[in-house]
Design a protein around this motif. Structure first.
Motif, PDB file in Angstrom:
ATOM      1  N   THR A   1       1.384   0.369   8.035  1.00  0.00           N
ATOM      2  CA  THR A   1       0.014   0.225   7.533  1.00  0.00           C
ATOM      3  C   THR A   1      -0.807   1.506   7.696  1.00  0.00           C
ATOM      4  OG1 THR A   1       0.177  -2.060   8.178  1.00  0.00           O
ATOM      5  CG2 THR A   1      -2.011  -1.258   7.630  1.00  0.00           C
TER       6      THR A   1
ATOM      7  N   GLN B   1       5.529  -7.640  -4.482  1.00  0.00           N
ATOM      8  CA  GLN B   1       4.696  -7.567  -3.290  1.00  0.00           C
ATOM      9  C   GLN B   1       4.130  -8.945  -2.985  1.00  0.00           C
ATOM     10  OE1 GLN B   1       1.950  -4.721  -4.920  1.00  0.00           O
ATOM     11  NE2 GLN B   1       3.054  -2.987  -4.055  1.00  0.00           N
TER      12      GLN B   1
ATOM     13  N   ASP C   1       3.833  -9.502   3.066  1.00  0.00           N
ATOM     14  CA  ASP C   1       4.418  -8.190   3.346  1.00  0.00           C
ATOM     15  C   ASP C   1       3.512  -7.332   4.209  1.00  0.00           C
ATOM     16  OD1 ASP C   1       6.174  -9.174   1.595  1.00  0.00           O
ATOM     17  OD2 ASP C   1       6.000  -7.599   0.088  1.00  0.00           O
ATOM     18  N   TYR C   2       2.208  -7.542   4.038  1.00  0.00           N
ATOM     19  CA  TYR C   2       1.263  -6.665   4.723  1.00  0.00           C
ATOM     20  C   TYR C   2       0.846  -7.239   6.064  1.00  0.00           C
ATOM     21  CZ  TYR C   2       1.312  -4.922   0.061  1.00  0.00           C
ATOM     22  OH  TYR C   2       1.744  -4.436  -1.130  1.00  0.00           O
TER      23      TYR C   2
ATOM     24  N   TRP D   1       6.322  -3.699   9.437  1.00  0.00           N
ATOM     25  CA  TRP D   1       6.810  -3.000   8.243  1.00  0.00           C
ATOM     26  C   TRP D   1       8.326  -2.947   8.168  1.00  0.00           C
ATOM     27  CZ3 TRP D   1       9.573   1.594   8.638  1.00  0.00           C
ATOM     28  CH2 TRP D   1       9.592   2.184   9.919  1.00  0.00           C
TER      29      TRP D   1
ATOM     30  N   SER E   1      10.071  -4.182   4.907  1.00  0.00           N
ATOM     31  CA  SER E   1      10.797  -3.221   4.071  1.00  0.00           C
ATOM     32  C   SER E   1      12.189  -3.750   3.773  1.00  0.00           C
ATOM     33  CB  SER E   1      10.918  -1.873   4.779  1.00  0.00           C
ATOM     34  OG  SER E   1       9.662  -1.295   4.928  1.00  0.00           O
TER      35      SER E   1
ATOM     36  N   GLN F   1      -0.517   3.858   4.841  1.00  0.00           N
ATOM     37  CA  GLN F   1      -1.000   3.457   3.510  1.00  0.00           C
ATOM     38  C   GLN F   1      -2.463   3.858   3.386  1.00  0.00           C
ATOM     39  OE1 GLN F   1       0.992   1.562   1.379  1.00  0.00           O
ATOM     40  NE2 GLN F   1       2.438   0.480   2.680  1.00  0.00           N
TER      41      GLN F   1
ATOM     42  N   ARG G   1      11.881  -6.339   1.218  1.00  0.00           N
ATOM     43  CA  ARG G   1      11.667  -5.769  -0.111  1.00  0.00           C
ATOM     44  C   ARG G   1      12.998  -5.323  -0.732  1.00  0.00           C
ATOM     45  NH1 ARG G   1       6.346  -3.190  -0.880  1.00  0.00           N
ATOM     46  NH2 ARG G   1       4.948  -4.940  -0.619  1.00  0.00           N
TER      47      ARG G   1
ATOM     48  N   LYS H   1       4.791   4.662  -1.498  1.00  0.00           N
ATOM     49  CA  LYS H   1       4.826   4.141  -0.128  1.00  0.00           C
ATOM     50  C   LYS H   1       4.791   2.625  -0.074  1.00  0.00           C
ATOM     51  CE  LYS H   1       2.556   8.022   2.093  1.00  0.00           C
ATOM     52  NZ  LYS H   1       1.305   8.444   2.711  1.00  0.00           N
ATOM     53  N   ASP H   2       4.556   2.011  -1.190  1.00  0.00           N
ATOM     54  CA  ASP H   2       4.460   0.554  -1.190  1.00  0.00           C
ATOM     55  C   ASP H   2       5.345  -0.002  -2.306  1.00  0.00           C
ATOM     56  OD1 ASP H   2       3.724  -1.979  -0.642  1.00  0.00           O
ATOM     57  OD2 ASP H   2       1.728  -1.852  -1.520  1.00  0.00           O
ATOM     58  N   THR H   3       6.590   0.407  -2.293  1.00  0.00           N
ATOM     59  CA  THR H   3       7.486  -0.050  -3.358  1.00  0.00           C
ATOM     60  C   THR H   3       8.703  -0.733  -2.750  1.00  0.00           C
ATOM     61  OG1 THR H   3       8.360   2.180  -3.402  1.00  0.00           O
ATOM     62  CG2 THR H   3       6.772   1.628  -5.081  1.00  0.00           C
TER      63      THR H   3
ATOM     64  N   ARG I   1       8.182  -0.764   2.390  1.00  0.00           N
ATOM     65  CA  ARG I   1       6.762  -0.946   2.686  1.00  0.00           C
ATOM     66  C   ARG I   1       6.475  -0.099   3.916  1.00  0.00           C
ATOM     67  NH1 ARG I   1       2.933  -2.324   6.313  1.00  0.00           N
ATOM     68  NH2 ARG I   1       3.748  -4.329   6.943  1.00  0.00           N
TER      69      ARG I   1
END
Lengths: 546, 366
Positions: free
Chosen positions: A499, A298, A302-303, A307, A311, A502, A314, A491-493, A496
């Protein structure tokens, strides 16, 4: 007279210092005794500035100040303290006639700075002076004064060099513990953000700040961190790396069990997840515990970005991190043991490119991997300007020339280069280092047992990761033990999620503090999705039926 | 906080059971099914559920009487110690022999598909040692490993199955219902022996956090594995045909060989599919090693529960190299399953439930 009673005798260890190198001595009411002790303790310390002055006019009122040259902010000392002493010196001495103690008189009347405090032991006094504060011994007082005057050369807040982002804040941690805690506190303006200060290292007396959210972090975790920090007595701590290795769960593992970061936003968001930050003086890397493998994938960015793209990134990161340790091994396994797996034309072209090469594939890969590691190491050590040249020389000479000289095949160059680039796509340096090491394990097991060996190595590493824990949290969470938080942490693996989805904090947080995002109470009936009102084409009648 | 109490969650137990049942027998399953019920073999796993429920009922009734206890603790409470320890010893021997034969079959398979020149002893021994590395960390690490391997095992399978589903010849399944009830019943019983790892619940139940959910855990695992088995049988039949399934030793492997990946990225993908099996066999063997060594150490009241893991390995190794050949190993494996598979699933639990009831030991409401 016994040795212990002879205060004048100069012997630093034994008389003045205890086993932990703390000065075992009360402050004396006699200023002369205190001065004598300081003189002995700081014998041959020419960088110490010390001076005795009489600041009373009618009544004698002697004080003795000491600080280290260059470690103090002289402006604070001179403008807010010394100038006032001189002003008062010319006044009449009514102030001396009330019932206050000498140190209180100074605090009340001579100091224009908030940060002045009384200390009772010589150890506190000396430690303060060594940390850049000014110590003030007062005649006829059992207490001394410490004026916070710390101010030494520093490089200021710069951009984090190892965790750059395109979008996101650009301030990075620096070498000063106080600056670092400020960078964190500026992001969380909450009284529940607590900072516990401990001092680590008998000689270095390094300041270590343990920061956590009082109501989110689990109390047993805070306790555990403090307990582990208090376990060892070491002479000096020069970087958070020392502490990392002293508090981790498994010293045998190549995988990092604490997360080191230069980014204050990452620390702040981790604190809000219920993790604990360990800020160490003289280190621009702040430790975050507990950590999981997932946390290393992370990045702050990423945030901050959309998304979908994050994602995708990721997935890419997970994929390349797998390839970063597996690709050379897989190549050896397929080429040497299972060539049938490759499509025939491809297999033929590889075989053709290997024509005339005497080394076995394993040796080729090992040579190239080690050469690359050599470049990496040399690249760090070589001064900047020449460093680029090395990359060029390495790329052209070793790559092109070695292929033309038939020492290695072009496929190997592609594989090693791809693996190298893959390692840099992982956002965390220490995880990359672990993968670099694990890669050789995969190469060797694939060399011995082909794809079966590769699978065994895979099982071995997975078994290792499954048994690994960081501060009692499974290292592979939330991929395992995800039912603890009703699968919400997933949900955050690899993906992503958006928001607004989350909504919960991960397992690190206390169970009653798991909500991170919710609708305002007054609008609790509305859709969670942003823009849901618009979709319905009507801003006013958007309430759902109950 | 995660506590280190050597206890695992309901979900972890479900996953462990699914992975243990998803062992070599799955590779043989279509063949066994075809032998008993011809092209209607896909009904057998579902019919086998009936037997599965009996096993479930017997074992969980026994374990629910003794919450928090594994078989090592509750057997001596039911019968006299010598008898209890004799039964325990038999259980350990059974687990060791099953594990040994299982790993032999596995070794043969690896040897056939991946490493034809490597001595099978080396294959077996490396696998055993890799397994020992996991189980030495205890049941919690093993359970977590199961959770992780679930992704690695079923994701590739789903992809391959999806490819088969598209290209399959579904006429192979017709005509429906041409088998008589007797052979379905018999076949279902044989298939139900693939549920044998439920017997691990005799130990696992005592290592669960929420023991009241033992039944639920086993039930979910049973249903999941029955569905998976049915899918495997159906896909094998529609992929290579029921008659071909009868002739092959590993029909599922033949099925994998028949698949063509789009774009021919990889050829001989059955080698890649071995990944799934290597991983799931790994979990089965780790359970075999872990539970047998755990039972020994608990029976001897040794404080370090992982101390018997290394001593168990050579025993399993010798069992595994005992059969002369693959044919032998297969024969032993099947006949051992037929003759001893059922013992710890139904008769022994029932006997102990009855004795416990008569002697009124354990939680009577259980």
């Amino acid at each position: 007279m016994t040795k212990q009673q002879d205060k004048n005798k100069i012997s630093v260890e034994g008389i003045y210092h205890d086993k932990e190198n703390k000065i075992n001595m009360e402050l004396s009411t006699s200023l002369d005794t205190n001065i004598k002790n300081v003189e002995i303790l700081f014998k041959d310390c020419m960088d110490l500035v010390k001076r005795e002055v009489d600041i009373g006019k009618e009544v004698p009122f002697r004080v003795y100040g000491a600080y280290f040259d260059g470690m103090v902010n002289r402006e604070i000392l001179e403008n807010f303290f010394l100038s006032r002493v001189i002003d008062y010196k010319n006044l009449n001495g009514d102030i001396f006639e009330n019932s206050k103690t000498p140190t209180q008189i100074i605090m009340d009347h001579f100091s224009a700075t908030f940060d002045i405090k009384e200390v009772e032991t010589m150890d506190d006094m000396i430690k303060a002076i060594l940390s850049g504060d000014t110590g003030l011994f007062v005649d006829n007082s059992k207490k001394g004064l410490v004026i916070a005057t710390r101010g030494w050369p520093n490089r200021g807040v710069g951009e984090p060099s190892s965790e750059n982002v395109v979008r996101g804040s650009r301030d990075g941690f620096t070498e000063i513990v106080r600056f670092n805690s400020v960078l964190i506190r500026r992001r969380i303006r909450d009284t529940k953000l607590k900072t516990k200060m401990v001092s680590f290292g008998t000689r270095s007396r390094t300041d270590v700040a343990v920061m956590y959210m009082e109501d989110i972090a689990k109390p047993e975790l805070v306790e555990d961190v403090m307990r582990r920090l208090n376990k060892y007595e070491i002479d000096a701590i020069f970087d958070s790396g020392y502490i990392e290795q002293l508090i981790e769960d498994s010293w045998k593992s190549p995988f990092p069990q604490t997360q080191a970061t230069e980014r204050p936003d990452k620390v702040a968001s981790s604190l809000l997840e219920g993790k604990i930050a360990i800020v160490v003086d003289n280190s621009p890397f702040v430790l975050i515990v507990p950590t999981t493998l997932n946390a290393f994938y992370q990045a702050s960015e990423d945030y901050y970005q959309r998304w979908q793209i994050m994602s995708f990134t990721r997935i890419l990161r997970y994929l390349v991190s797998f390839l970063s340790f597996a690709l050379p091994g897989l190549y050896i396994a397929t080429l040497n043991f299972q060539p049938g797996m490759l499509p025939t034309p491809f297999a033929i072209s590889i075989a053709a490119s290997r024509e005339g090469i005497t080394f076995p594939t394993v040796l080729e890969i090992l040579i190239m991997e080690l050469t690359f590691e050599l470049f990496r190491e040399a690249g760090i050590r070589i001064p900047g300007a020449i460093g680029h040249v090395i990359g060029l020389v390495g790329g052209i000479v070793i790559g092109q020339a070695a292929v033309e000289a038939r020492i290695i095949s072009p496929m190997i160059i592609i594989i090693v280069a791809f693996t190298a680039i893959s390692t840099f796509a992982i956002p965390d340096y220490s995880l990359t280092s672990a993968f670099r090491l694990v890669r050789f394990f995969f190469i060797l097991s694939a060399a011995f047992f082909g794809l079966y060996g590769f699978l065994l190595a895979m099982l071995f590493v997975l078994a290792h990761l499954s048994s690994l824990e960081s501060f009692k949290v499974p290292y592979l969470a939330p991929y395992n033990a995800s039912d603890r938080n009703r699968f919400r942490d997933l949900k955050d693996t690899i993906l992503r999620f958006p928001t607004f989805m989350q909504v919960t904090r991960p397992i690190f947080a206390r169970e009653n503090q798991r909500t991170r995002l919710r609708l305002k109470e007054s609008r609790a009936n509305e859709d969670m999705e942003p823009g849901a009102e618009k979709m319905k084409g009507n801003y006013t009648s958007n309430r759902r039926d109950k | 906080m995660f506590s280190h109490n050597g206890k695992i969650s309901v979900r972890q137990v479900e996953i462990l059971l699914i992975l243990q049942m998803f062992n070599t027998s799955i590779l043989l399953l279509p063949r066994i099914a075809a032998n008993h019920a011809g092209r209607n073999g896909y009904m057998l796993p579902i019919a086998a559920l009936a037997f599965g429920f009996i096993y479930l009922f017997c074992i969980t009734t026994l374990t629910n009487r003794f919450k928090g206890d594994t078989i090592v603790e509750f057997l001596p409470k039911i019968v006299a110690k010598p008898i209890a320890y004799l039964v325990l010893a038999l259980f350990v021997v059974k687990i060791i022999i099953t594990t040994g034969l299982e790993i032999r079959m596995f070794g043969e398979m690896v040897s056939q598909v991946m490493l034809p020149k490597t001595p099978i002893e080396v294959i077996i021994l490396t696998m055993l040692l890799t397994t020992a590395y996991l189980v030495k960390s205890g049941i919690e690490a093993t359970a977590r490993m199961g959770e992780i391997l679930l992704y690695f095992i079923f994701l590739p399978l789903v992809i391959v199955f999806a490819l088969i589903v598209v290209k399959a010849d579904y006429k192979q399944l017709l005509p429906l219902f041409e088998t008589d009830l007797m052979s379905i019943g018999k076949g279902a019983f044989v298939i139900s022996l693939s549920f044998m790892p439920i017997e691990f619940m005799l130990i696992l139940a005592g290592l669960m956090k929420k023991q009241e959910k033992t039944r639920q855990a086993v039930l979910i695992a049973l249903l999941a594995i029955a569905v998976i088995e049915t899918i495997v049988v159906i896909l094998t039949y529609v992929g290579i045909g029921a008659n071909e399934s009868k002739r092959q030793i590993w029909p599922v492997l033949t099925l994998m060989q028949s698949v063509q990946f789009p774009g021919s990225l990889i050829e001989n993908q059955e080698i890649l599919m071995m990944t799934s099996w290597v991983f799931s066999i790994y979990m089965y063997i780790s359970s075999g090693i872990y539970f047998s060594s755990l039972m020994v150490s608990r029976a001897l009241k040794v404080r370090r529960e992982n101390i018997f893991i290394l001593p168990v390995i050579p025993i399993i190794y010798f069992v595994s190299i005992f059969p002369e050949s693959l044919i032998d190993a297969y024969k032993y494996y099947m006949s051992f399953q037929y003759s001893f598979g059922i013992w710890f699933l139904v008769p022994i639990p029932i006997v102990f439930i009855l004795i416990a009831k008569i002697r009124k030991v354990g939680n009577i409401n259980g």
